[in-house]
Every structure is written in C-alpha cells, then in structure tokens.
Motif scaffolding. Structure first.
Motif, PDB file in Angstrom:
ATOM      1  N   SER A  50      23.224  62.864  52.474  1.00 55.42           N
ATOM      2  CA  SER A  50      22.438  62.201  51.430  1.00 55.42           C
ATOM      3  C   SER A  50      23.123  60.989  50.785  1.00 55.42           C
ATOM      4  CB  SER A  50      22.054  63.211  50.348  1.00 55.42           C
ATOM      5  OG  SER A  50      21.288  62.596  49.350  1.00 55.42           O
ATOM      6  N   PRO A  51      24.394  61.081  50.348  1.00 54.42           N
ATOM      7  CA  PRO A  51      25.021  59.890  49.738  1.00 54.42           C
ATOM      8  C   PRO A  51      25.102  58.706  50.689  1.00 54.42           C
ATOM      9  CG  PRO A  51      26.279  61.866  49.214  1.00 54.42           C
ATOM     10  CD  PRO A  51      25.272  62.266  50.246  1.00 54.42           C
ATOM     11  N   LEU A  52      25.167  58.972  51.978  1.00 60.29           N
ATOM     12  CA  LEU A  52      25.220  57.885  52.954  1.00 60.29           C
ATOM     13  C   LEU A  52      23.848  57.281  53.194  1.00 60.29           C
ATOM     14  CD1 LEU A  52      26.795  56.243  55.099  1.00 60.29           C
ATOM     15  CD2 LEU A  52      26.349  58.100  56.703  1.00 60.29           C
ATOM     16  N   SER A  53      22.817  58.102  53.189  1.00 62.18           N
ATOM     17  CA  SER A  53      21.475  57.614  53.519  1.00 62.18           C
ATOM     18  C   SER A  53      20.783  56.917  52.351  1.00 62.18           C
ATOM     19  CB  SER A  53      20.608  58.776  54.005  1.00 62.18           C
ATOM     20  OG  SER A  53      20.416  59.736  52.987  1.00 62.18           O
ATOM     21  N   LYS A  54      21.152  57.250  51.121  1.00 57.79           N
ATOM     22  CA  LYS A  54      20.439  56.716  49.953  1.00 57.79           C
ATOM     23  C   LYS A  54      20.408  55.193  49.894  1.00 57.79           C
ATOM     24  CE  LYS A  54      20.520  60.552  46.680  1.00 57.79           C
ATOM     25  NZ  LYS A  54      21.030  61.056  45.380  1.00 57.79           N
ATOM     26  N   PRO A  55      21.530  54.484  50.069  1.00 56.03           N
ATOM     27  CA  PRO A  55      21.446  53.020  50.004  1.00 56.03           C
ATOM     28  C   PRO A  55      20.571  52.417  51.097  1.00 56.03           C
ATOM     29  CG  PRO A  55      23.674  53.744  50.603  1.00 56.03           C
ATOM     30  CD  PRO A  55      22.911  54.944  50.203  1.00 56.03           C
ATOM     31  N   PHE A  56      20.567  53.010  52.281  1.00 51.45           N
ATOM     32  CA  PHE A  56      19.730  52.501  53.362  1.00 51.45           C
ATOM     33  C   PHE A  56      18.247  52.793  53.093  1.00 51.45           C
ATOM     34  CE2 PHE A  56      23.883  53.012  55.333  1.00 51.45           C
ATOM     35  CZ  PHE A  56      24.014  51.820  56.025  1.00 51.45           C
ATOM     36  N   ILE A  57      17.957  53.957  52.500  1.00 51.38           N
ATOM     37  CA  ILE A  57      16.580  54.275  52.131  1.00 51.38           C
ATOM     38  C   ILE A  57      16.096  53.302  51.061  1.00 51.38           C
ATOM     39  CG2 ILE A  57      15.117  55.995  51.003  1.00 51.38           C
ATOM     40  CD1 ILE A  57      16.714  58.157  52.392  1.00 51.38           C
ATOM     41  N   HIS A  58      16.994  52.943  50.141  1.00 48.45           N
ATOM     42  CA  HIS A  58      16.638  51.983  49.095  1.00 48.45           C
ATOM     43  C   HIS A  58      16.256  50.635  49.703  1.00 48.45           C
ATOM     44  CE1 HIS A  58      16.590  50.081  45.182  1.00 48.45           C
ATOM     45  NE2 HIS A  58      17.432  49.157  45.614  1.00 48.45           N
ATOM     46  N   LEU A  94      19.279  61.770  68.592  1.00 45.68           N
ATOM     47  CA  LEU A  94      17.990  61.279  68.126  1.00 45.68           C
ATOM     48  C   LEU A  94      17.836  61.529  66.631  1.00 45.68           C
ATOM     49  CD1 LEU A  94      15.147  60.137  68.543  1.00 45.68           C
ATOM     50  CD2 LEU A  94      14.406  62.422  69.249  1.00 45.68           C
ATOM     51  N   ARG A  95      18.258  62.677  66.172  1.00 45.52           N
ATOM     52  CA  ARG A  95      18.184  62.967  64.731  1.00 45.52           C
ATOM     53  C   ARG A  95      19.037  61.987  63.931  1.00 45.52           C
ATOM     54  NH1 ARG A  95      14.297  66.222  62.843  1.00 45.52           N
ATOM     55  NH2 ARG A  95      15.653  67.202  61.292  1.00 45.52           N
ATOM     56  N   LEU A  96      20.190  61.639  64.462  1.00 44.46           N
ATOM     57  CA  LEU A  96      21.036  60.656  63.774  1.00 44.46           C
ATOM     58  C   LEU A  96      20.378  59.277  63.769  1.00 44.46           C
ATOM     59  CD1 LEU A  96      24.610  61.604  65.043  1.00 44.46           C
ATOM     60  CD2 LEU A  96      23.707  61.864  62.730  1.00 44.46           C
ATOM     61  N   LEU A  97      19.773  58.891  64.882  1.00 47.40           N
ATOM     62  CA  LEU A  97      19.104  57.596  64.955  1.00 47.40           C
ATOM     63  C   LEU A  97      17.876  57.553  64.047  1.00 47.40           C
ATOM     64  CD1 LEU A  97      19.283  56.824  68.787  1.00 47.40           C
ATOM     65  CD2 LEU A  97      20.715  55.901  66.960  1.00 47.40           C
ATOM     66  N   GLU A  98      17.271  58.704  63.811  1.00 49.63           N
ATOM     67  CA  GLU A  98      16.138  58.752  62.888  1.00 49.63           C
ATOM     68  C   GLU A  98      16.589  58.590  61.443  1.00 49.63           C
ATOM     69  OE1 GLU A  98      12.808  61.632  63.675  1.00 49.63           O
ATOM     70  OE2 GLU A  98      14.274  62.415  65.096  1.00 49.63           O
ATOM     71  N   GLY A  99      17.844  58.934  61.154  1.00 43.93           N
ATOM     72  CA  GLY A  99      18.348  58.772  59.796  1.00 43.93           C
ATOM     73  C   GLY A  99      18.529  60.056  59.026  1.00 43.93           C
ATOM     74  N   PRO A 129       5.830  55.735  56.594  1.00 47.81           N
ATOM     75  CA  PRO A 129       5.118  56.780  55.846  1.00 47.81           C
ATOM     76  C   PRO A 129       4.309  56.203  54.687  1.00 47.81           C
ATOM     77  CG  PRO A 129       7.403  57.417  56.248  1.00 47.81           C
ATOM     78  CD  PRO A 129       7.289  55.984  56.640  1.00 47.81           C
ATOM     79  N   VAL A 130       3.271  56.944  54.304  1.00 50.74           N
ATOM     80  CA  VAL A 130       2.424  56.514  53.181  1.00 50.74           C
ATOM     81  C   VAL A 130       3.139  56.699  51.860  1.00 50.74           C
ATOM     82  CG1 VAL A 130       0.246  56.962  51.993  1.00 50.74           C
ATOM     83  CG2 VAL A 130       0.339  57.039  54.491  1.00 50.74           C
ATOM     84  N   GLN A 131       3.895  57.777  51.737  1.00 52.07           N
ATOM     85  CA  GLN A 131       4.593  58.082  50.496  1.00 52.07           C
ATOM     86  C   GLN A 131       6.018  57.535  50.512  1.00 52.07           C
ATOM     87  OE1 GLN A 131       2.998  59.449  47.949  1.00 52.07           O
ATOM     88  NE2 GLN A 131       1.139  59.741  49.189  1.00 52.07           N
ATOM     89  N   ARG A 132       6.418  56.963  49.403  1.00 54.94           N
ATOM     90  CA  ARG A 132       7.773  56.400  49.308  1.00 54.94           C
ATOM     91  C   ARG A 132       8.846  57.465  49.491  1.00 54.94           C
ATOM     92  NH1 ARG A 132      12.039  54.992  45.992  1.00 54.94           N
ATOM     93  NH2 ARG A 132      12.663  52.796  46.021  1.00 54.94           N
ATOM     94  N   ASP A 133       8.594  58.683  48.991  1.00 48.43           N
ATOM     95  CA  ASP A 133       9.588  59.761  49.080  1.00 48.43           C
ATOM     96  C   ASP A 133       9.816  60.228  50.512  1.00 48.43           C
ATOM     97  OD1 ASP A 133       9.881  59.673  46.361  1.00 48.43           O
ATOM     98  OD2 ASP A 133       8.523  61.357  45.971  1.00 48.43           O
ATOM     99  N   ASP A 134       8.931  59.855  51.433  1.00 40.61           N
ATOM    100  CA  ASP A 134       9.074  60.271  52.828  1.00 40.61           C
ATOM    101  C   ASP A 134       9.880  59.282  53.666  1.00 40.61           C
ATOM    102  OD1 ASP A 134       7.656  62.632  52.543  1.00 40.61           O
ATOM    103  OD2 ASP A 134       5.724  61.678  52.965  1.00 40.61           O
ATOM    104  N   LEU A 135      10.324  58.183  53.067  1.00 41.98           N
ATOM    105  CA  LEU A 135      11.038  57.166  53.821  1.00 41.98           C
ATOM    106  C   LEU A 135      12.387  57.680  54.312  1.00 41.98           C
ATOM    107  CD1 LEU A 135      10.356  53.974  51.658  1.00 41.98           C
ATOM    108  CD2 LEU A 135       9.440  54.470  53.928  1.00 41.98           C
ATOM    109  N   LEU A 136      12.773  57.235  55.488  1.00 39.47           N
ATOM    110  CA  LEU A 136      14.073  57.523  56.079  1.00 39.47           C
ATOM    111  C   LEU A 136      14.855  56.211  56.188  1.00 39.47           C
ATOM    112  CD1 LEU A 136      13.070  60.071  58.857  1.00 39.47           C
ATOM    113  CD2 LEU A 136      14.467  60.543  56.845  1.00 39.47           C
ATOM    114  N   PRO A 137      16.156  56.262  56.417  1.00 41.94           N
ATOM    115  CA  PRO A 137      16.962  55.035  56.404  1.00 41.94           C
ATOM    116  C   PRO A 137      16.846  54.141  57.630  1.00 41.94           C
ATOM    117  CG  PRO A 137      18.370  56.953  56.721  1.00 41.94           C
ATOM    118  CD  PRO A 137      17.001  57.468  56.427  1.00 41.94           C
TER     119      PRO A 137
END
Length: 305
Positions: free
Chosen positions: A92-100, A83-88, A145-153
């Motif tokens: 960090s280097p892997l998640s950044k492009p998806f968060i973008h 579940l944690r993996l599915l949440e994203g 999320p309301v804040q951009r910094d809280d986004l997950l991939p």
C-alpha cells in the motif's frame, strides 16, 4: 495405436521446442550468448565445442535445447504473480503515490469528456478536432474503473479492473465471486475465445519476464540494460493490447449469459432493470458468504407450480 501416440507426442514436443527456441526464452539465451561473444568471454567455450566429436557436439546441442525449454517452463510458473505485480497489486505505501497520479489523470480526462459530451447533448456542434478528442477520451475512460476508489497504480491493472467491476456496476454481480460459477454455463465457443485471449495475455507477460531477466546480462555487457528495458516496455504495451479483448470477453459473458447463473442456482430472475442490481448484490452475497436477507423460494419440478 502406439505408433500414432508416439507420432502425435513427437509432433507436440517438436512444436513446443520450436515455440521456445524462437520465442522469448530462445531470444534471451541467444542474446546472452551474442553479448558474451562480443565481449570475448565465450570464445574458450566455442573453441572447446568445435574440438568435440560430432556425437558430443550433438549431445551438447540437445542439452542446450533442453535447457532453453526447461527454463521457459520455469518462467511460466511465475506468469500469474508477475501479472498481479504488473496490474499494481503492491504494498500500500508504495502504490498510493502512483494511484494518486492515476487519479489526477482520471479526473481530468473524465471532466473533459463530460464537458464535450454535455456540449453535444445541448445541441452545440463539435468541431472535427473535438469529436476526435471525445472519441479518444471515451475510449480511455472505458478502460478505467468508474469509481475512483477502484483505481490501481498501472494502466494494465486499471484496464482489467474496469472490466472486472463492470458487472457489479451494471448488474450487482461481483465478477470475482460469480466467475467460477458462470464459467461452467458459458457456451463452448465463448470459453474457447476466453482461453485464447487469456493465453495471449499470458504470453505477453511471459515476454516481459524474459525482458526483465535480460537485464542480468548486464554483468556481461552494458548493452543488455537498454535492450532489456526496451524489451520490457514493448512487452508491457503488448500486454495492455492483449488485456483489452480479454476483459471485453469477460464483460460480454456477464452481459449475455448472467441469467443462466440465476436459472442454474434456482433463483428468480430480476423482474426489470431497476431491480436487477439489488438482485445481483444479494446473489453475490449469498455465493460469497452464504447469507440471505430472506429465504429464497426455489422453483418446483418441471410441470409443477
């Protein structure tokens, strides 16, 4: 007494066996067996089974059922990390492009929703299509999320993160820090609803795990790969659907019962909505680190000022 105990135990075991045999675990093993039969790999095993005596066939069948049930229990041990993996929650280097990518959609849809809402607030009439678009956009925004910094991939991660961050945004209460304390103060009905909603989410994640494992049958037949991918996609979609009511119930628990947390800890309730966020942040800080900006005066015994 013992007769009732063994009867209830037998009913419970039978229920669990049926659940696993006709659930994702049973489909996984049945699908693999069918693929092996189609490819002709299982025919020698079938012939050997048919040549066994009735008692041995029964023993083999029971052993197979036990294997299905046992494998289901093993997979359930990995539901939470999956579940944690599915949440994203990735490297960090892997998640950044998806968060973008998520952030681009987030900004575009929020801007469009605000433009339509502003038009409505200014007294301009919206077309039927624009009203439907605004409803869809507000529903989508509510799940992020309301804040951009809280986004997950991932969408699933953002849905749960949005509900997790909502108490902090509204009341200053950190849901991660306060949840264990608030849980014991919730009414039984709400706790049962939360447990049921979380169990539903876990079942979808477990189904995703079996879809992922189904890809392993690719060494038997290439058909296992498209079947496994469709299985995973459907299970993920169902997990998102199950996560929505679960997250809403967590948010509801804070909306309705947060003051029980103040009362149980002996903290004064916020005087008004304007000061509540600061009170919540102070309480969260105390529960997490044990630090206070100033001493808290606890109420005296009942009947004392």
């Amino acid at each position: 007494m013992l007769d009732k105990f063994w009867e209830s135990l037998g009913e419970d075991l039978a229920k669990r066996w049926v659940e696993h045999l006709f659930g994702p675990a049973g489909l996984f093993w049945l699908g693999g067996a069918l693929l092996a039969l189609i490819q002709g790999l299982a025919q020698p095993w079938v012939d050997s089974f048919l040549n066994l005596s009735t008692w041995l066939q029964g023993a083999v069948a029971l052993f197979a059922i036990a294997g299905v049930v046992g494998s289901a229990q093993v997979v359930r041990l990995f539901v939470f990390p999956l579940l944690r993996l599915l949440e994203g929650y990735w490297w960090s280097p892997l998640s950044k492009p998806f968060i973008h990518l998520q952030a681009q959609r987030w900004e575009k849809r929020r801007e469009r929703a605000w433009a339509l809402k502003k038009k409505q607030l200014n007294g301009e009439s919206l077309s039927l299509q624009e009203k439907q678009e605004l409803t869809d956009l507000e529903t989508w925004v509510h799940q992020y999320p309301v804040q951009r910094d809280d986004l997950l991939p991932t969408p699933l991660g953002n849905l749960l993160r949005a509900r997790e961050r909502a108490p902090r945004t509204r009341y200053g209460l950190d849901a991660v820090v306060c949840w264990a304390r608030l849980w014991g103060l919730l009414p039984p009905d709400l706790r049962e609803d939360l447990l049921s909603a979380r169990a539903a989410l876990n079942r979808r994640v477990e189904a995703f795990a079996w879809g992922l494992l189904f890809l392993l049958w690719g060494w038997v037949s290439w058909l296992a790969i498209p079947v496994g991918l469709v299985w995973m996609g459907f299970a993920y979609y169902q997990a998102c659907l199950a996560a929505a009511p679960y997250g809403d119930l967590i948010e509801t628990a804070f909306d309705l019962y947060r003051f029980r947390l103040y009362d149980a800890l002996g903290w004064a309730r916020p005087a008004d909505s304007a000061s509540e966020k600061a009170h919540g942040e102070a309480l969260s800080e105390f529960l997490w680190r044990g630090t206070l900006k100033e001493p808290i005066r606890y109420p005296g015994k009942p009947g004392q000022e």
